[in-house]
Each structure stands twice: as structure tokens, then as C-alpha cells.
Design an enzyme around this catalytic site. Structure first.
Site, PDB file in Angstrom:
ATOM      1  N   SER A   1    -104.605  17.467 -54.988  1.00 14.25           N
ATOM      2  CA  SER A   1    -103.726  16.508 -54.350  1.00 14.25           C
ATOM      3  C   SER A   1    -104.451  15.687 -53.309  1.00 14.25           C
ATOM      4  O   SER A   1    -105.557  15.990 -52.912  1.00 14.25           O
ATOM      5  CB  SER A   1    -102.558  17.244 -53.701  1.00 14.25           C
ATOM      6  OG  SER A   1    -103.061  18.171 -52.778  1.00 14.25           O
TER       7      SER A   1
ATOM      8  N   LEU B   1    -112.784  14.579 -48.966  1.00 12.32           N
ATOM      9  CA  LEU B   1    -111.695  13.817 -49.574  1.00 12.32           C
ATOM     10  C   LEU B   1    -111.205  14.597 -50.782  1.00 12.32           C
ATOM     11  O   LEU B   1    -112.000  15.047 -51.610  1.00 12.32           O
ATOM     12  CB  LEU B   1    -112.163  12.425 -50.036  1.00 12.32           C
ATOM     13  CG  LEU B   1    -112.282  11.338 -48.986  1.00 12.32           C
ATOM     14  CD1 LEU B   1    -112.792  10.048 -49.647  1.00 12.32           C
ATOM     15  CD2 LEU B   1    -110.955  11.068 -48.304  1.00 12.32           C
ATOM     16  N   ASP B   2    -109.902  14.759 -50.886  1.00 16.17           N
ATOM     17  CA  ASP B   2    -109.301  15.465 -52.001  1.00 16.17           C
ATOM     18  C   ASP B   2    -109.451  14.651 -53.290  1.00 16.17           C
ATOM     19  O   ASP B   2    -109.674  13.438 -53.237  1.00 16.17           O
ATOM     20  CB  ASP B   2    -107.820  15.705 -51.686  1.00 16.17           C
ATOM     21  CG  ASP B   2    -107.179  16.695 -52.622  1.00 16.17           C
ATOM     22  OD1 ASP B   2    -107.345  17.900 -52.405  1.00 16.17           O
ATOM     23  OD2 ASP B   2    -106.539  16.247 -53.582  1.00 16.17           O
TER      24      ASP B   2
END
Length: 357
Positions: free
Chosen positions: A2, A87-88
Site C-alpha cells: 500500500s 516509499l511503499d
């Protein structure tokens, strides 16, 4: 996976551990002959190169930060690499990757300001506070542009923010996201974070708003979206996220992943890849620079302090860096008019260290 926005270097919030373990295994284990009936001999490893500098990667969607660093490290055949702020997979944008000596400057980049552009989807709050989560509350209400505009100033400045349930915060020695995956509801204490700026940059429809945020270390954009929705009585979550700036690096510095991959396959990959790098000292551009003579540079490299009398430097500074002939020499502090080295740098060849552009 996510959308994620945590900016602690090297920390992956909810990147699947199995996937990352597999990635790491590919990096260190792909040299083995895994074929049935094979000789089981280790294949010859490609030599690692001493690369020093920054690559400001424009991380694409669908890739974890760990995967991005691993792929870029293989392109460069680099001996050492790390990144400044996770960062996802569902977030894109600035992922500064440090090679070699640049890894010593990562904390100074991580501590810098961040700029994010994100989309809030109204009407649904999820357990992860983003689009990948399970809906936990809904609302038919939708805020007007004026209501959103009036709300934003309440979240500017130092605020108390509760991190998402799915976050890397440790609760009793365990990550909150691990507890959440096991079905536990945990109480996460609010933390003080600083928001420097919030601005509406788009209103595509009644269900969405695009916002740009400039914030300090440790801010969760997902928590902002969640809290906006609760405050406006309409619920909300982050549906898209892009990071535009990390410390001294902004959108103008971004290098697309495909560009790096193409450089690695070019006729002269070493030169093409080197052309994409930024000098090590670019990660320190927000700190005070002190120019040193070659004699003083030698003293610093031996761990000895240098008196700065008559150089116009302040008597005391917590963080500064020293250069000599345009080359980074040391990181340190200024105490009682002396430069006190904390970390020293010693690279000289064009391949090992890029000169200032």
C-alpha cells in the site's frame, strides 16, 4: 502492499517480508547452480565496483524501495548502496539512493524536509489508511472545497499525529503492522510532527482532492488523510501518493528507472551510468561548507581537528562539511572555532568520486 510515506532510512513499513527476503536471496544466492543434477558449483560473481555518489531515482509504482535499491545496485555493480527514506510500492517519486561514501551522508538527507503530492478519497476509511486496506467506516457526506480549504490550516505547524495501525512503530518490541496483521488492535501514542505547508492542487470530482504537503521527518501522509476525513465528518484515505522532494533533492533531479536500465544496457554502461550520478557532497548541500587547504584536509582525514580562525566560519555549528579542491573531505561539527571531524572521506579517482558539477 500500500501507499506509504514513512521517511526513516532503511525502514520498510509494510513491504511483504517474504517478497523482500526473496529479493535479498536473489542478490546473494543467484550465483549458485540450482539445476537438478548440476554440479552445485558456485558461478563466478560479477566484480563489485567502488562507486560513490547519489542517484535520485524516480521510483515507479509497484516496486518496493528494497527492490529498487537492489536492482539499481546490480545495474551499477556497486559494492555498497542504501536509500534515504522508504516509499511503499503504491507510492512513486523521489527515492535518493546512496552509493559507497554517500551512505555516510544519508542521515542528513533523511532529516531534511519532504514534499508529497497525494490524493484523498472521501467516503471510505480503511484499516491501513490507504487504498489497499479493508473499509472500516463509510460516509455519504462529501466536503465542499471551501470546507477543505478552511480545514488545512489546522494541520499546519507542530501537530500531534497518531501513526497508522499498519506502521513500523514498535509496540512492546514488535512492529505495529505485524500486530495488525495478527488481528490485534493496538494503541499507538500520538507523536509530534511538523507540517510546513498544505495546499489544494486539484479537485477532480466530489470524491477526491489532491493535496501537496511539505513536512518534516516522521510525518505519515496516510494519517493526514484519515484525520482530514474524520475532522470533516466524511471519512477518507490516501488513494495515490508521489514524493516530490527529499532534503536537497527535488523533481528536477529525478531519474526514471527505465533510464537507469537503458544506461546499463548501452554500449558504454560505465560512462552512461556515471553520468546519472550526483556528487556525494550534494547530499550535504543544506549544511555549512568549509573550504580547507590540502594540508588541513590531510589533518582531517587523520581524525585531527583544524582551527578555523579567520575563515569566516561560526564559532559553533552542530553539523558542517569540509572540502578541499572541490572534493569532500569530512563531516563534522564546529566547536570553539575548530572543525572537529566525525566522518572522513577518502576517494580520488573519477570512478570513485564525482567532482562538483
Amino acid at each position: 502492499m500500500s501507499v506509504d510515506d514513512i521517511d526513516n532510512a532503511g525502514a520498510d513499513l509494510r513491504d511483504d517480508g517474504a517478497a523482500e527476503g526473496q529479493q535479498a536471496g536473489q542478490q546473494v544466492g543467484e550465483s549458485r547452480d540450482g539445476g537438478r543434477g548440476g554440479r552445485g558449483r558456485q558461478q563466478r560473481r560479477r566484480p563489485r565496483r567502488e562507486i560513490n555518489g547519489w542517484l535520485i531515482l524516480d521510483k515507479p509504482l509497484g516496486m518496493t524501495s528494497t527492490e529498487a535499491v537492489g536492482a539499481v545496485k546490480r545495474f551499477y555493480q556497486a559494492a555498497k548502496a542504501g536509500h534515504a527514506g522508504t516509499l511503499d510500492p503504491l507510492a512513486s517519486g523521489a527515492l535518493p539512493i546512496a552509493f559507497g561514501e554517500a551512505t555516510k551522508t544519508v542521515p542528513y538527507v533523511v532529516d531534511g524536509r519532504k514534499v508529497y503530492r497525494f490524493t484523498v478519497r472521501w467516503g471510505i476509511e480503511t484499516d491501513t489508511d490507504d487504498a489497499e486496506g479493508r473499509p472500516v467506516a463509510t460516509s455519504d457526506a462529501r466536503p465542499t472545497p471551501a470546507e477543505i480549504e478552511a480545514l488545512l490550516p489546522e494541520f499546519v505547524g507542530e501537530i500531534q499525529q497518531v501513526p497508522p495501525q499498519y506502521s513500523a512503530i514498535k509496540i512492546g518490541g514488535e512492529r505495529a503492522y505485524d500486530l495488525a496483521r495478527d488481528g490485534e488492535v493496538v494503541e499507538i501514542a500520538a507523536r509530534t510532527v511538523e507540517i510546513h505547508r498544505l495546499a489544494i492542487v486539484g479537485l477532480p470530482d466530489a470524491d477526491h482532492v489532491e493535496i501537496e504537503a511539505e513536512c518534516g521527518k516522521g510525518t505519515y501522509v496516510r494519517s493526514l488523510a484519515r484525520d482530514f476525513g474524520r475532522r470533516l465528518g466524511c471519512r477518507g484515505h490516501v488513494s495515490a501518493l508521489r514524493r516530490l522532494m527529499v532534503g536537497p533533492f527535488d523533481e528536477t533531479d529525478l531519474v526514471p528507472f527505465d533510464t537507469v536500465a537503458a544506461a546499463a544496457e548501452s554500449e558504454d554502461p560505465a560512462a552512461a551510468l556515471a553520468a546519472l550520478l550526483r556528487p556525494v557532497e550534494d547530499g550535504l548541500s543544506e549544511l555549512l561548507e568549509v573550504a580547507m587547504s590540502s594540508v588541513d584536509a590531510s589533518r582531517l582525514r587523520r581524525g585531527q581537528s583544524v582551527l578555523l580562525r579567520g575563515r569566516g566560519a561560526p564559532v559553533k555549528t552542530e553539523a558542517a562539511y569540509a572540502t578541499s579542491a572541490g572534493r569532500l573531505v569530512a563531516l563534522g561539527s564546529i566547536e570553539a572555532g575548530e572543525f572537529v571531524p566525525r566522518r572522513v572521506f577518502n576517494y580520488s579517482t573519477p570512478e570513485q568520486g564525482l567532482s562538483r558539477r
